[in-house]
Motif scaffolding. Structure first.
Motif, PDB file in Angstrom:
ATOM      1  N   LEU A   1      -2.961  -0.950   6.864  1.00 47.00           N
ATOM      2  CA  LEU A   1      -2.079  -0.930   5.698  1.00 47.00           C
ATOM      3  C   LEU A   1      -1.606  -2.349   5.429  1.00 47.00           C
ATOM      4  O   LEU A   1      -1.422  -3.135   6.363  1.00 47.00           O
ATOM      5  N   ASN A   2      -1.396  -2.681   4.163  1.00 48.56           N
ATOM      6  CA  ASN A   2      -1.044  -4.048   3.773  1.00 48.56           C
ATOM      7  C   ASN A   2       0.244  -4.105   2.971  1.00 48.56           C
ATOM      8  O   ASN A   2       0.568  -3.183   2.214  1.00 48.56           O
ATOM      9  N   LEU A   3       0.932  -5.227   3.146  1.00 49.60           N
ATOM     10  CA  LEU A   3       2.165  -5.510   2.432  1.00 49.60           C
ATOM     11  C   LEU A   3       2.131  -6.979   2.052  1.00 49.60           C
ATOM     12  O   LEU A   3       1.849  -7.838   2.905  1.00 49.60           O
TER      13      LEU A   3
ATOM     14  N   ASP B   1       3.773   4.537   7.093  1.00 48.86           N
ATOM     15  CA  ASP B   1       3.353   5.892   7.446  1.00 48.86           C
ATOM     16  C   ASP B   1       1.882   5.848   7.845  1.00 48.86           C
ATOM     17  O   ASP B   1       1.018   5.547   7.023  1.00 48.86           O
ATOM     18  N   THR B   2       1.589   6.144   9.122  1.00 48.92           N
ATOM     19  CA  THR B   2       0.231   6.018   9.637  1.00 48.92           C
ATOM     20  C   THR B   2      -0.421   7.363   9.964  1.00 48.92           C
ATOM     21  O   THR B   2      -1.578   7.392  10.379  1.00 48.92           O
ATOM     22  N   ALA B   3       0.284   8.454   9.755  1.00 50.31           N
ATOM     23  CA  ALA B   3      -0.254   9.772  10.079  1.00 50.31           C
ATOM     24  C   ALA B   3      -1.531  10.052   9.294  1.00 50.31           C
ATOM     25  O   ALA B   3      -1.593   9.828   8.079  1.00 50.31           O
ATOM     26  N   GLY B   4      -2.547  10.485   9.980  1.00 54.65           N
ATOM     27  CA  GLY B   4      -3.796  10.874   9.328  1.00 54.65           C
ATOM     28  C   GLY B   4      -4.652   9.734   8.827  1.00 54.65           C
ATOM     29  O   GLY B   4      -5.651   9.964   8.150  1.00 54.65           O
TER      30      GLY B   4
ATOM     31  N   ASP C   1       0.846  -1.184   0.000  1.00 55.73           N
ATOM     32  CA  ASP C   1       0.000   0.000   0.000  1.00 55.73           C
ATOM     33  C   ASP C   1       0.890   1.244   0.000  1.00 55.73           C
ATOM     34  O   ASP C   1       2.041   1.189   0.467  1.00 55.73           O
ATOM     35  N   PRO C   2       0.378   2.373  -0.509  1.00 51.51           N
ATOM     36  CA  PRO C   2       1.146   3.618  -0.445  1.00 51.51           C
ATOM     37  C   PRO C   2       1.534   3.916   1.008  1.00 51.51           C
ATOM     38  O   PRO C   2       0.737   3.729   1.927  1.00 51.51           O
ATOM     39  N   GLY C   3       2.779   4.343   1.196  1.00 53.07           N
ATOM     40  CA  GLY C   3       3.263   4.666   2.528  1.00 53.07           C
ATOM     41  C   GLY C   3       3.868   3.498   3.277  1.00 53.07           C
ATOM     42  O   GLY C   3       4.303   3.649   4.417  1.00 53.07           O
TER      43      GLY C   3
END
Length: 101
Positions: free
Chosen positions: A94-96, A85-88, A68-70
């Motif tokens: 999120l996945n990888l 990146d988890t800000a906001g 995922d982006p970030g």
């Protein structure tokens, strides 16, 4: 905790620590799902207070297939260091996706 039937590993970190092959830098919820030659990592910051989560996955021989982006991963001597990146994101997951070499 690992589910013996399929190898799913679930961990909730309330602070920095280690759970089986996972080491996290602070609060996070993490799922590691092996399936054949693929391993999917899903993570989130349930506190919604962190700008990033850093997770070490001690499983050698994996490479990034999709992210995922970030979300990025770098090789370490023992496996991968995953930075998300988890800000906001308001606690969103999120996945990888990783593949065995």
């Amino acid at each position: 905790m690992r589910r013996p039937s399929d190898g799913l590993l679930a961990a909730n970190f309330w602070s920095a620590g280690t759970a089986q092959e996972l080491t996290c830098d602070g609060p996070a919820s993490v799922l590691v799902r092996p399936e054949g030659r693929t391993v999917t990592v899903a993570l989130s910051d349930p506190t919604q207070l962190r700008s990033s989560v850093v997770l070490d996955l001690d499983r050698p021989g994996l490479r990034v297939a999709a992210a995922d982006p970030g979300v990025r991963a770098t090789a370490t001597g023992r496996g991968l260091r995953i930075t998300a990146d988890t800000a906001g994101l308001h606690g969103a997951t999120l996945n990888l996706t990783l593949k065995r070499s």
